[in-house]
Scaffold this motif. Structure first.
Motif, mmCIF file in Angstrom:
data_model
loop_
_atom_site.group_PDB
_atom_site.id
_atom_site.type_symbol
_atom_site.label_atom_id
_atom_site.label_comp_id
_atom_site.label_asym_id
_atom_site.label_seq_id
_atom_site.Cartn_x
_atom_site.Cartn_y
_atom_site.Cartn_z
ATOM 1 N N TRP A 43 42.529 50.392 39.808
ATOM 2 C CA TRP A 43 42.955 48.997 40.324
ATOM 3 C C TRP A 43 43.673 49.444 41.492
ATOM 4 O O TRP A 43 44.357 48.128 41.987
ATOM 5 C CB TRP A 43 43.517 48.334 39.321
ATOM 6 C CG TRP A 43 42.652 47.566 38.241
ATOM 7 C CD1 TRP A 43 42.075 46.585 38.400
ATOM 8 C CD2 TRP A 43 42.235 48.258 37.017
ATOM 9 N NE1 TRP A 43 41.082 46.194 37.198
ATOM 10 C CE2 TRP A 43 41.396 47.280 36.397
ATOM 11 C CE3 TRP A 43 42.673 49.194 36.351
ATOM 12 C CZ2 TRP A 43 40.727 47.685 35.296
ATOM 13 C CZ3 TRP A 43 42.080 49.671 35.081
ATOM 14 C CH2 TRP A 43 41.039 48.744 34.552
ATOM 15 N N ARG B 228 45.205 35.490 43.016
ATOM 16 C CA ARG B 228 44.210 36.418 43.729
ATOM 17 C C ARG B 228 43.088 35.975 43.264
ATOM 18 O O ARG B 228 42.649 35.470 41.749
ATOM 19 C CB ARG B 228 44.407 37.682 43.117
ATOM 20 C CG ARG B 228 43.581 38.632 43.865
ATOM 21 C CD ARG B 228 43.813 40.087 43.561
ATOM 22 N NE ARG B 228 43.031 40.965 44.069
ATOM 23 C CZ ARG B 228 43.043 42.246 43.933
ATOM 24 N NH1 ARG B 228 44.072 42.907 43.298
ATOM 25 N NH2 ARG B 228 42.030 43.069 44.109
ATOM 26 N N HIS C 244 40.669 33.820 38.442
ATOM 27 C CA HIS C 244 41.916 34.154 39.225
ATOM 28 C C HIS C 244 42.763 34.719 38.476
ATOM 29 O O HIS C 244 42.852 34.802 37.130
ATOM 30 C CB HIS C 244 42.513 32.703 39.492
ATOM 31 C CG HIS C 244 41.617 31.818 40.674
ATOM 32 N ND1 HIS C 244 40.478 30.981 40.053
ATOM 33 C CD2 HIS C 244 41.725 31.991 41.915
ATOM 34 C CE1 HIS C 244 39.960 30.428 41.188
ATOM 35 N NE2 HIS C 244 40.602 30.864 42.416
ATOM 36 N N THR C 245 43.790 35.643 38.994
ATOM 37 C CA THR C 245 44.735 36.101 38.456
ATOM 38 C C THR C 245 45.840 35.750 39.393
ATOM 39 O O THR C 245 46.060 36.426 40.566
ATOM 40 C CB THR C 245 44.619 37.573 38.322
ATOM 41 O OG1 THR C 245 45.899 38.128 37.472
ATOM 42 C CG2 THR C 245 44.344 38.424 39.290
ATOM 43 N N LEU D 206 39.040 36.519 41.930
ATOM 44 C CA LEU D 206 38.421 37.842 41.402
ATOM 45 C C LEU D 206 36.940 37.507 41.534
ATOM 46 O O LEU D 206 36.457 36.394 41.165
ATOM 47 C CB LEU D 206 38.649 37.990 39.806
ATOM 48 C CG LEU D 206 40.217 38.137 39.348
ATOM 49 C CD1 LEU D 206 40.153 38.063 38.007
ATOM 50 C CD2 LEU D 206 40.889 39.307 39.861
#
Length: 87
Positions: free
Chosen positions: A64, A37, A33-34, A39
């Motif tokens: 990106w 969001r 996760h970031t 991943l």
């Protein structure tokens, strides 16, 4: 006249053997996760299971902002057929 039937049969058997080995593809695996969001990555496993093996991290272009992890699927499959794990 040369008899090529044996050579042809041998070549065809080798071709079918190569085609019968399939790379296992696990799509959309959550890898982190970031912020809020998620991943995801696609993981390409070689047909011959081993405890350890070399791996290749494939990074698609796009800064990106654009692009897609599926852009490099063909390369990942070819690497998998040669014994590499692709992510």
């Amino acid at each position: 006249m040369r008899n090529n039937s044996h050579n042809w049969k041998t070549r065809m058997q080798a071709w079918f053997k190569r085609r019968s080995t399939r790379v296992e593809i696990n799509q959309g695996v959550l890898v982190g996760h970031t912020g809020s969001r998620e991943l995801h990555a696609d993981i390409y496993l070689p047909p011959q299971p081993l405890a350890t093996r070399p791996a290749v991290l494939l990074i698609h272009g796009g800064g990106w902002r654009m692009g897609d992890r599926r852009q490099l699927a063909g390369i990942a499959i070819r690497l998998g057929l040669r014994g590499y794990l692709g992510v």
